[in-house]
Design an enzyme around this catalytic site. Structure first.
Site, PDB file in Angstrom:
ATOM      1  N   CYS A 177       0.799  -1.229   0.000  1.00  0.00           N
ATOM      2  CA  CYS A 177       0.000   0.000   0.000  1.00  0.00           C
ATOM      3  C   CYS A 177       0.837   1.288   0.000  1.00  0.00           C
ATOM      4  O   CYS A 177       1.372   1.657  -1.041  1.00  0.00           O
ATOM      5  CB  CYS A 177      -0.990  -0.053   1.154  1.00  0.00           C
ATOM      6  SG  CYS A 177      -2.408   1.018   0.883  1.00  0.00           S
ATOM      7  N   HIS A 184      -3.462  -5.655   2.534  1.00  0.00           N
ATOM      8  CA  HIS A 184      -3.121  -5.819   3.947  1.00  0.00           C
ATOM      9  C   HIS A 184      -3.771  -7.118   4.401  1.00  0.00           C
ATOM     10  O   HIS A 184      -4.317  -7.876   3.629  1.00  0.00           O
ATOM     11  CB  HIS A 184      -3.721  -4.677   4.770  1.00  0.00           C
ATOM     12  CG  HIS A 184      -3.294  -3.315   4.367  1.00  0.00           C
ATOM     13  ND1 HIS A 184      -2.081  -2.784   4.716  1.00  0.00           N
ATOM     14  CD2 HIS A 184      -3.930  -2.356   3.661  1.00  0.00           C
ATOM     15  CE1 HIS A 184      -1.996  -1.544   4.251  1.00  0.00           C
ATOM     16  NE2 HIS A 184      -3.092  -1.261   3.603  1.00  0.00           N
TER      17      HIS A 184
HETATM   18  N1  GLN Z   1      -2.290   6.867   2.309  1.00  0.00           N
HETATM   19  C1  GLN Z   1      -2.392   5.992   1.163  1.00  0.00           C
HETATM   20  C2  GLN Z   1      -3.766   5.975   0.525  1.00  0.00           C
HETATM   21  O1  GLN Z   1      -4.772   6.265   1.157  1.00  0.00           O
HETATM   22  C3  GLN Z   1      -1.974   4.591   1.578  1.00  0.00           C
HETATM   23  C4  GLN Z   1      -2.971   3.944   2.510  1.00  0.00           C
HETATM   24  C5  GLN Z   1      -2.484   2.639   3.072  1.00  0.00           C
HETATM   25  O2  GLN Z   1      -1.285   2.367   3.134  1.00  0.00           O
HETATM   26  N2  GLN Z   1      -3.430   1.835   3.552  1.00  0.00           N
HETATM   27  O3  GLN Z   1      -3.859   5.640  -0.643  1.00  0.00           O
END
Ligand code: GLN
Length: 240
Positions: free
Chosen positions: A95, A192
């Protein structure tokens, strides 16, 4: 006694480690032991000296603010990570760090968080958040199951291939059904959950690549994965 060690570098556990991403490190550690290796985990946070002799690199997701915090440091160590990637080091980034392994993440307010361009990919923050359970499919790893939560939408370019195609959920963006990215032995993914406990094939692939690079061969041991398989089955039945 087998004293072969494999060293895992965990990138930014302080700022980039949400939705249980640390579980990826725990799985690699445990499976390395089961395959007969001694795992060594080195945590790397902004400002730390970059360690030598790294065999595997793992990094997690983070809020936009976490991404902002690590940006300068990531750009500083970018060339080193690029060299490790080109040399075939297996890496898994989830992510927020996946986004920054591309060219940039442009947040919804137009701020650009620069990345290190290992992937030929661009990410744009959108008003819609893509949240929920997700199942994807790759020829190499079969079904990949996890959970996504991101506002950034990633678009792959050039020779960067998707990790998998989306079966249920969103993945990289709402348009092309791609999920994640693959280049050299580097995997980026939005999943995740954490990813590796429910997708041990990916963990074993990383271990095999690391062992082959370091010791010239890898002989897998038989691991009883019935709990991981049950977790996969249940996760795949969950509604989005
Ligand atoms: N901040 C980033 C987004 O919202 C990554 C989010 C995350 O790592 N879950 O796309």
């Amino acid at each position: 006694m087998n004293e072969r060690s494999i060293t895992i570098l965990q990138l930014y556990p302080r700022d980039m480690n949400i939705y249980g991403d640390n579980g990826n490190v725990l799985v690699l550690k445990k499976r390395l032991e089961w395959h007969g290796f001694t795992p060594i985990v080195v945590e790397y946070n902004p400002g730390d000296p970059f360690p030598d002799d790294i065999d595997i690199v793992v990094g997690g997701g983070g809020q936009d603010s976490g991404q902002g915090k690590i940006q300068d440091d990531l750009l500083r160590i970018g060339p080193t990570l690029q060299n490790l990637a080109q040399a075939g080091t297996p890496m898994l980034v989830i992510c927020g760090l996946y986004q920054l392994f591309g060219h940039f993440f442009e947040t919804q307010d137009g701020t650009r968080i620069e990345g290190i361009s290992i992937f030929d990919a661009e990410t744009y923050g959108k008003s819609e958040r893509l949240i929920g359970n997700i199942v994807t499919h790759s020829e190499e790893f079969g079904n990949i199951v996890g959970y996504e939560n991101h506002s950034g939408q990633t678009f792959l370019r050039g020779d960067t291939k998707p990790l998998a195609m989306v079966k249920t959920g969103a993945g990289n963006n709402t348009l092309d059904k791609h999920e994640g990215a693959r280049k050299y032995n580097v995997i980026g993914s939005y999943l995740h959950g954490s990813l590796l406990p429910k997708n041990p094939k990916i963990a074993d692939w990383m271990i095999a690549e690391a062992a082959k690079r370091k010791y010239g061969e890898f002989t897998p041991r038989n691991i009883d994965d019935h709990i991981a398989k049950a977790a996969r089955r249940i996760a795949m039945k969950r509604p989005r």
